[in-house]
Design an enzyme around this catalytic site. Structure first.
Site, PDB file in Angstrom:
ATOM      1  N   LYS A 163       0.864  -1.179   0.000  1.00 19.91           N
ATOM      2  CA  LYS A 163       0.000   0.000   0.000  1.00 19.91           C
ATOM      3  C   LYS A 163       0.900   1.229   0.000  1.00 19.91           C
ATOM      4  O   LYS A 163       1.806   1.335   0.845  1.00 19.91           O
ATOM      5  CB  LYS A 163      -0.877  -0.004   1.252  1.00 19.91           C
ATOM      6  CG  LYS A 163      -1.901  -1.141   1.269  1.00 19.91           C
ATOM      7  CD  LYS A 163      -3.076  -0.806   0.385  1.00 19.91           C
ATOM      8  CE  LYS A 163      -4.233  -1.777   0.596  1.00 19.91           C
ATOM      9  NZ  LYS A 163      -5.361  -1.482  -0.300  1.00 19.91           N
ATOM     10  N   ASP A 188      -0.476  -0.602  -4.485  1.00 21.32           N
ATOM     11  CA  ASP A 188      -1.853  -0.097  -4.448  1.00 21.32           C
ATOM     12  C   ASP A 188      -1.850   1.260  -3.762  1.00 21.32           C
ATOM     13  O   ASP A 188      -1.498   1.373  -2.589  1.00 21.32           O
ATOM     14  CB  ASP A 188      -2.749  -1.072  -3.671  1.00 21.32           C
ATOM     15  CG  ASP A 188      -4.220  -0.683  -3.713  1.00 21.32           C
ATOM     16  OD1 ASP A 188      -4.537   0.359  -4.347  1.00 21.32           O
ATOM     17  OD2 ASP A 188      -5.038  -1.401  -3.122  1.00 21.32           O
ATOM     18  N   GLU A 213      -1.982  -0.423  -8.754  1.00 21.08           N
ATOM     19  CA  GLU A 213      -3.438  -0.394  -8.596  1.00 21.08           C
ATOM     20  C   GLU A 213      -3.910   0.993  -8.165  1.00 21.08           C
ATOM     21  O   GLU A 213      -3.327   1.595  -7.264  1.00 21.08           O
ATOM     22  CB  GLU A 213      -3.798  -1.440  -7.529  1.00 21.08           C
ATOM     23  CG  GLU A 213      -5.276  -1.657  -7.328  1.00 21.08           C
ATOM     24  CD  GLU A 213      -5.514  -2.882  -6.423  1.00 21.08           C
ATOM     25  OE1 GLU A 213      -4.834  -3.916  -6.581  1.00 21.08           O
ATOM     26  OE2 GLU A 213      -6.390  -2.787  -5.548  1.00 21.08           O
ATOM     27  N   ASP A 238      -9.629  -1.035  -9.116  1.00 25.18           N
ATOM     28  CA  ASP A 238     -10.337  -1.632  -7.993  1.00 25.18           C
ATOM     29  C   ASP A 238     -11.566  -0.760  -7.717  1.00 25.18           C
ATOM     30  O   ASP A 238     -12.592  -0.901  -8.394  1.00 25.18           O
ATOM     31  CB  ASP A 238      -9.365  -1.704  -6.796  1.00 25.18           C
ATOM     32  CG  ASP A 238      -9.961  -2.268  -5.523  1.00 25.18           C
ATOM     33  OD1 ASP A 238     -11.124  -2.662  -5.531  1.00 25.18           O
ATOM     34  OD2 ASP A 238      -9.256  -2.310  -4.497  1.00 25.18           O
ATOM     35  N   LYS A 262     -13.513  -8.135  -6.792  1.00 26.45           N
ATOM     36  CA  LYS A 262     -14.011  -8.327  -5.427  1.00 26.45           C
ATOM     37  C   LYS A 262     -15.524  -8.427  -5.531  1.00 26.45           C
ATOM     38  O   LYS A 262     -16.171  -7.519  -6.084  1.00 26.45           O
ATOM     39  CB  LYS A 262     -13.645  -7.142  -4.529  1.00 26.45           C
ATOM     40  CG  LYS A 262     -12.158  -6.989  -4.254  1.00 26.45           C
ATOM     41  CD  LYS A 262     -11.897  -5.752  -3.402  1.00 26.45           C
ATOM     42  CE  LYS A 262     -10.406  -5.528  -3.231  1.00 26.45           C
ATOM     43  NZ  LYS A 262     -10.122  -4.203  -2.638  1.00 26.45           N
TER      44      LYS A 262
END
Ligand SMILES: [Mg+2]
Length: 370
Positions: A163, A188, A213, A238, A262
């Protein structure tokens, strides 16, 4: 299908650590588990993965609970239908995560009645026997990040997603990629960079990352059409792809794209299946993400990661990574970095009802009128 009783459980799962991203942090996971029961005595379970605050998408735990209590559950108890996917026609502009949780519970029941595995049955595809684990590391100090990576590599992980945010910068990432040539990295940013930061992102292109991402804070995907410079690393989507319309936009972007699948964000397996089929047809790499969620939702993601054509290892970790106790038996585990994919009926594993009751802080049951 006819449903006789539906119960919603407000569950609070204590987390082992504070999970920090560019948009928020979490140390207690409030989640909604839905149990649907048929007149034949079978039951199905699903999870509503909305968070208590809208840091990921706009739907919150309170929104999901309210619409389920006031609209979705009473309606479902009144209806008869032949397949759970029909519920997507019952409700206009649904809340994706609330409807996904209900749909997943109905699918679990539907496939248990057929004594068939949910994901294998839905996709009419044989699942891979084993899947590799990918790991996600939240934001922490450089020293802690290195410790975590060392630990993950020892446990067999070969792909790690970090992250990132503008505050962290790119120096650490460059160092880590050099230091650990035996694994691959993905990043991400949770939309924390501005489009004007493009030169910073561009610097990362030479690192051979699996993907970057959600780098940018954008209102509309079409803003990315401006990034016409040659860029080799796939950009993964995402939170900015929550429906099939926005997924179609990816085919118009001037760089390689990926989709992080997801189930909750996409509004259920009905849309997730369509999204995966679209990616397969349009050379968009798809792979399976996951949220901080219980095994009831995560085990479906484990099985999606066993479909053919996944572009990289999913963000799927052991139940014990986040929680002392999960809500399924056995728990999710990746010994030596691989998990044997369950092929049992419905979601494939059994619900740990003792744990479910222990972590439940509130519940609501509705029954159909006989
Ligand atoms: Mg993400």
């Amino acid at each position: 299908m006819k449903i006789e009783k539906i119960t919603m459980f407000h569950v609070q799962l204590p987390m082992k650590f504070n999970f920090k991203t560019a948009k928020g942090s979490l140390n207690l996971r409030d989640t909604i588990i839905i149990k649907v029961e048929s007149p034949k005595g079978l039951s199905g379970f699903g999870e509503v993965v909305a968070f208590t605050t809208p840091f990921y998408t706009s739907e919150t735990f309170a929104d999901s609970w309210k619409i389920l209590e006031e609209t979705y559950l009473p309606e479902i108890l009144k209806k008869e239908f032949s397949h759970p996917f029909e519920i997507h026609e019952f409700f206009r502009s649904p809340l994706p995560m609330a409807l996904a949780g209900l749909e997943n519970a109905l699918l679990d029941l539907y496939f248990k009645e057929k004594n068939e595995n949910l994901i294998a049955g839905l996709f009419q595809e044989k699942l891979a026997d084993k899947i590799p684990r990918g790991a996600v590391i939240g934001q922490m100090s450089d020293e802690q990040t290195i410790k975590q990576i060392d630990r993950l590599i020892k446990s067999g992980v070969k792909r790690i997603k970090l992250k990132i945010s503008p505050q962290i910068g790119t120096d650490l990432i460059k160092k880590l990629v050099k230091r650990y040539p035996q694994i691959t990295f993905a990043l991400d940013a949770n939309q924390s960079f501005q489009l004007t930061d493009w030169p910073v992102i561009k610097e990362l292109d030479e690192l051979g990352l699996d993907c970057i991402e959600e780098p940018f804070d954008i209102k509309d995907l079409s803003e990315l059409k401006l990034l016409t410079e040659n860029f080799l690393t796939p950009i993964c989507f995402d939170e900015s792809v929550q429906d099939l319309e926005s997924l179609k936009m990816l085919t118009e972007l001037p760089f390689k794209t990926m989709l992080n699948v997801k189930i909750g964000r996409l509004g259920g397996l009905y849309q997730s299946q369509k999204a995966i089929e679209f990616c397969r047809q349009h050379q968009i790499g798809f792979w399976i993400g996951s949220m901080v969620e219980s095994g009831i939702s995560k085990i479906l993601h484990v099985q999606l990661a066993a479909l053919s054509g996944n572009a990289m290892a999913g963000d799927l970790s052991d139940s014990k990574h986040y929680f002392d106790q999960d809500l399924i038996k056995p728990e999710i585990s990746f010994p030596e970095g691989f998990m044997t994919v369950p092929t049992g009926a419905g979601i494939g594993f059994t619900i740990n009802e003792e744990a479910l009751n222990r972590y439940t802080v509130n519940k609501l049951s509705l029954t159909s009128l006989k």
